[in-house]
Design a protein around this motif. Structure first.
Motif, PDB file in Angstrom:
ATOM      1  N   GLY A 109       3.860   2.457  16.000  1.00  0.00           N
ATOM      2  CA  GLY A 109       4.202   3.868  16.000  1.00  0.00           C
ATOM      3  C   GLY A 109       3.466   4.659  17.067  1.00  0.00           C
ATOM      4  N   PRO A 110       3.712   5.974  17.054  1.00  0.00           N
ATOM      5  CA  PRO A 110       4.391   6.737  16.005  1.00  0.00           C
ATOM      6  C   PRO A 110       5.910   6.525  15.997  1.00  0.00           C
ATOM      7  CG  PRO A 110       3.869   8.171  17.843  1.00  0.00           C
ATOM      8  CD  PRO A 110       3.227   6.849  18.151  1.00  0.00           C
ATOM      9  N   PRO A 111       6.530   6.663  14.816  1.00  0.00           N
ATOM     10  CA  PRO A 111       7.989   6.568  14.727  1.00  0.00           C
ATOM     11  C   PRO A 111       8.646   7.727  15.464  1.00  0.00           C
ATOM     12  CG  PRO A 111       7.070   7.330  12.651  1.00  0.00           C
ATOM     13  CD  PRO A 111       5.908   6.948  13.512  1.00  0.00           C
ATOM     14  N   THR A 112       9.829   7.484  15.968  1.00  0.00           N
ATOM     15  CA  THR A 112      10.537   8.465  16.794  1.00  0.00           C
ATOM     16  C   THR A 112      11.838   8.905  16.138  1.00  0.00           C
ATOM     17  OG1 THR A 112      11.726   6.708  17.945  1.00  0.00           O
ATOM     18  CG2 THR A 112       9.604   7.401  18.893  1.00  0.00           C
ATOM     19  N   PRO A 113      12.425  10.022  16.618  1.00  0.00           N
ATOM     20  CA  PRO A 113      13.736  10.442  16.098  1.00  0.00           C
ATOM     21  C   PRO A 113      14.817   9.383  16.298  1.00  0.00           C
ATOM     22  CG  PRO A 113      12.697  12.231  17.304  1.00  0.00           C
ATOM     23  CD  PRO A 113      11.849  11.015  17.540  1.00  0.00           C
ATOM     24  N   GLU A 114      14.711   8.610  17.385  1.00  0.00           N
ATOM     25  CA  GLU A 114      15.681   7.540  17.625  1.00  0.00           C
ATOM     26  C   GLU A 114      15.619   6.490  16.513  1.00  0.00           C
ATOM     27  OE1 GLU A 114      14.719   9.506  21.457  1.00  0.00           O
ATOM     28  OE2 GLU A 114      13.491   8.666  19.861  1.00  0.00           O
ATOM     29  N   PHE A 115      14.398   6.150  16.106  1.00  0.00           N
ATOM     30  CA  PHE A 115      14.202   5.236  14.983  1.00  0.00           C
ATOM     31  C   PHE A 115      14.799   5.826  13.708  1.00  0.00           C
ATOM     32  CE2 PHE A 115      11.266   5.010  11.290  1.00  0.00           C
ATOM     33  CZ  PHE A 115      11.577   3.739  10.840  1.00  0.00           C
ATOM     34  N   ALA A 116      14.540   7.115  13.476  1.00  0.00           N
ATOM     35  CA  ALA A 116      15.058   7.793  12.282  1.00  0.00           C
ATOM     36  C   ALA A 116      16.584   7.760  12.254  1.00  0.00           C
ATOM     37  CB  ALA A 116      14.544   9.231  12.233  1.00  0.00           C
ATOM     38  N   GLU A 117      17.188   7.916  13.433  1.00  0.00           N
ATOM     39  CA  GLU A 117      18.649   7.884  13.551  1.00  0.00           C
ATOM     40  C   GLU A 117      19.176   6.480  13.260  1.00  0.00           C
ATOM     41  OE1 GLU A 117      22.331   9.530  14.020  1.00  0.00           O
ATOM     42  OE2 GLU A 117      20.458  10.665  14.270  1.00  0.00           O
ATOM     43  N   GLU A 118      18.489   5.468  13.791  1.00  0.00           N
ATOM     44  CA  GLU A 118      18.922   4.081  13.631  1.00  0.00           C
ATOM     45  C   GLU A 118      18.984   3.660  12.168  1.00  0.00           C
ATOM     46  OE1 GLU A 118      16.231   1.747  15.925  1.00  0.00           O
ATOM     47  OE2 GLU A 118      16.945   2.527  17.852  1.00  0.00           O
ATOM     48  N   ILE A 119      18.009   4.101  11.370  1.00  0.00           N
ATOM     49  CA  ILE A 119      17.982   3.664   9.977  1.00  0.00           C
ATOM     50  C   ILE A 119      18.570   4.704   9.026  1.00  0.00           C
ATOM     51  CG2 ILE A 119      15.986   2.175  10.427  1.00  0.00           C
ATOM     52  CD1 ILE A 119      14.286   4.132   8.806  1.00  0.00           C
ATOM     53  N   ARG A 133       0.819  -1.222   0.000  1.00  0.00           N
ATOM     54  CA  ARG A 133       0.000   0.000   0.000  1.00  0.00           C
ATOM     55  C   ARG A 133       0.849   1.267   0.000  1.00  0.00           C
ATOM     56  NH1 ARG A 133      -3.278  -2.911   4.047  1.00  0.00           N
ATOM     57  NH2 ARG A 133      -2.316  -1.620   5.673  1.00  0.00           N
ATOM     58  N   GLY A 134       2.149   1.124   0.197  1.00  0.00           N
ATOM     59  CA  GLY A 134       3.026   2.290   0.188  1.00  0.00           C
ATOM     60  C   GLY A 134       3.117   3.010   1.510  1.00  0.00           C
ATOM     61  N   GLU A 135       2.755   2.341   2.602  1.00  0.00           N
ATOM     62  CA  GLU A 135       2.724   3.001   3.904  1.00  0.00           C
ATOM     63  C   GLU A 135       4.114   3.309   4.454  1.00  0.00           C
ATOM     64  OE1 GLU A 135       0.066   1.396   6.830  1.00  0.00           O
ATOM     65  OE2 GLU A 135      -1.442   0.854   5.327  1.00  0.00           O
ATOM     66  N   PHE A 136       5.134   2.649   3.931  1.00  0.00           N
ATOM     67  CA  PHE A 136       6.500   2.893   4.406  1.00  0.00           C
ATOM     68  C   PHE A 136       7.375   3.559   3.347  1.00  0.00           C
ATOM     69  CE2 PHE A 136       5.262  -0.578   7.329  1.00  0.00           C
ATOM     70  CZ  PHE A 136       5.570   0.048   8.528  1.00  0.00           C
ATOM     71  N   LYS A 137       6.760   4.086   2.289  1.00  0.00           N
ATOM     72  CA  LYS A 137       7.574   4.600   1.186  1.00  0.00           C
ATOM     73  C   LYS A 137       8.424   5.808   1.569  1.00  0.00           C
ATOM     74  CE  LYS A 137       3.662   7.143  -0.863  1.00  0.00           C
ATOM     75  NZ  LYS A 137       2.790   7.222  -2.057  1.00  0.00           N
ATOM     76  N   ILE A 138       8.040   6.513   2.645  1.00  0.00           N
ATOM     77  CA  ILE A 138       8.867   7.633   3.102  1.00  0.00           C
ATOM     78  C   ILE A 138      10.151   7.112   3.736  1.00  0.00           C
ATOM     79  CG2 ILE A 138       9.017   9.550   4.734  1.00  0.00           C
ATOM     80  CD1 ILE A 138       6.082  10.070   4.332  1.00  0.00           C
ATOM     81  N   PHE A 139      10.008   6.043   4.548  1.00  0.00           N
ATOM     82  CA  PHE A 139      11.149   5.508   5.283  1.00  0.00           C
ATOM     83  C   PHE A 139      11.901   4.438   4.503  1.00  0.00           C
ATOM     84  CE2 PHE A 139       7.964   6.532   8.730  1.00  0.00           C
ATOM     85  CZ  PHE A 139       8.522   7.751   9.041  1.00  0.00           C
ATOM     86  N   LEU A 140      11.176   3.679   3.673  1.00  0.00           N
ATOM     87  CA  LEU A 140      11.782   2.621   2.858  1.00  0.00           C
ATOM     88  C   LEU A 140      11.419   2.882   1.399  1.00  0.00           C
ATOM     89  CD1 LEU A 140      10.868  -0.503   5.040  1.00  0.00           C
ATOM     90  CD2 LEU A 140      13.109   0.604   4.887  1.00  0.00           C
TER      91      LEU A 140
END
Length: 334
Positions: A238-248, A48-55
Motif C-alpha cells: 500500500g497505500p491502496p488507491t482508488p484504482e484498486f477500490a474500483e477493481e474490487i 488480525r482484521g487488517e483487511f476487514k474494511i475491504f474484505l
C-alpha cells in the motif's frame, strides 16, 4: 472435517481447531482433499482484521489461501478437472479456507499441480507465484535488459520474483540480510544489497521497476529515488488507491478513503514522472498454468523454509509473523 478457524478478529488470539461440515462441490466447483497448505503473511493479516474494511468476512471463518491436493468430487458444470487430478490453487478471496482437510474451489482458480513437485512444494507456490506474475508480467511487462529492484529477496515473494525476473531477462537487484546473500545469488540476483550495512538508494539508479514490500514509509519514499523517468513502483503493502477500490467494487466512501490514503504517494509519482500501482493479487488459474510450465521446465524452483504438521498450524503462523523466513512455510495437512 478438521479445520482451523478465525473465531474473531484478534492480534493475540490463535486459530482454533474444530470439526466442521465437509463442503460440497457446487456446479462449477471442485472438491479437493488438501494435502498441504502454504502459509502467508496475508493469513495473519486477515486474522488480525487488517483487511476487514475491504474484505468484510463474517467470522468465524476458516483461514488459509494456498493449497495443493487431490480432486475427490466435481460439480456438474466442471469441464477441466476430474476425480483423482492433483491440483493446486491460491483460492479466491471469498472462498478462502485452506487450513482444513477439504475445500471446494471454483475451477477457474485451479491448475494441475506441477508434475516435478511434491504436494508441499506445490502448496508453496500459488500466492507468491501469482503475485510475482501479476507484478512483473501483467502490470510491469518486463522486457529483456530492463532493471528490476525486488525488495526482501529472501522472502516468499522475493525468492519467486527474482527467478521470474531473471527468466524474463531482467537485471535484478535485491535486498536481504548477510546470512541470505548466497541464497538470493543462487536464485539469480545480479546485485545484492545487505540492508543491514548499505542503503539501497545509494547503490541503485535508473531502474525500470521496483517491487515494493516494506511497510516503512521511508522505504517507500526512497524507492521512488531509484526509478528512472517513466519507471513503475508496484507496491504489495500500500497505500491502496482508488484504482484498486474500483477493481474490487468498493462503495464510493471507501473509494474516497483510498484517495485520501494514496494522495501523497500519487503526488510523489507525478513529481518524479513515475507510476505507482498498489497490487492486491487475485486468484487466477490460467496464470497458474503458465507458472506450472516454468516450474516443469526448471526455470523456477520452490524455496521452502519449514514444513509444519497440521496440528502445528498456529506455530507456522507465528513463524511467518516473525519475519525470519527464507522462502515459504508450509503445513502438511494429509
Amino acid at each position: 472435517m478438521k479445520a482451523f478457524i478465525i473465531k474473531k478478529y484478534s492480534k493475540k488470539e490463535k486459530l482454533q481447531l474444530i470439526e466442521v461440515s465437509k463442503p460440497i462441490a457446487k456446479e462449477s466447483e471442485v472438491l479437493v482433499q488438501i494435502h498441504a497448505a502454504g502459509v502467508n503473511l496475508l493469513d495473519s493479516m486477515i486474522k488480525r482484521g487488517e483487511f476487514k474494511i475491504f474484505l468484510p468476512y463474517k467470522t468465524p471463518l476458516i483461514n488459509g489461501h494456498d493449497m495443493a491436493g487431490t480432486v475427490v468430487e466435481v460439480g456438474s458444470g466442471v469441464k477441466n478437472f476430474k476425480i483423482g487430478d492433483e491440483v493446486y490453487s491460491r483460492v479466491d478471496d471469498y472462498r478462502i479456507g485452506t487450513f482444513a482437510e477439504y475445500i471446494s474451489v471454483h475451477e477457474s482458480d485451479l491448475a494441475i499441480k506441477p508434475k516435478n513437485l511434491t504436494m508441499e512444494e506445490a502448496a508453496s507456490i500459488p500466492l507468491v507465484g501469482l503475485t510475482s506474475w501479476q507484478a512483473l508480467v501483467e502490470i510491469g511487462n518486463i522486457k529483456k535488459g530492463q532493471k528490476v529492484f525486488i525488495q526482501a529477496g529472501s522472502g516468499g515473494v522475493g525468492t519467486f520474483a527474482i527467478q521470474l525476473a531473471k527468466y524474463l531477462g531482467a537485471f535484478v537487484a535485491t535486498t536481504t540480510s548477510t546470512t541470505n546473500i548466497d541464497l538470493v545469488k543462487r536464485l539469480g540476483a545480479d546485485l545484492v544489497i545487505d540492508y543491514k550495512k548499505e542503503d539501497f538508494e545509494t547503490k541503485l539508479k535508473d531502474y525500470d521497476l521496483v517491487l515494493h514490500s516494506n511497510r516503512d514509509p521511508k522505504i517507500l519514499e526512497k524507492s521512488f529515488a531509484v526509478l528512472k523517468s517513466g519507471g513503475q513502483l508496484i507496491s504489495l503493502v500500500g497505500p491502496p488507491t482508488p484504482e484498486f477500490a474500483e477493481e474490487i467494487g468498493l462503495p464510493w466512501y471507501l473509494k474516497l478513503v483510498t484517495k485520501l490514503l494514496s494522495s501523497s504517494v500519487k503526488k510523489k509519482a507525478k513529481n518524479t514522472n513515475t507510476m505507482f500501482k498498489f497490487l492486491f493479487m487475485r486468484a487466477e488459474g490460467s496464470q497458474l498454468k503458465q507458472i506450472t510450465q516454468l516450474i516443469e521446465s526448471g526455470a523456477i524452483e520452490p524455496v521452502i523454509d519449514k514444513v509444519f504438521s497440521f496440528e502445528q498450524t498456529n506455530d507456522a503462523m507465528s513463524y511467518v509473523e516473525s519475519g525470519r523466513t527464507k522462502g515459504k512455510v508450509v503445513i502438511k495437512v494429509k
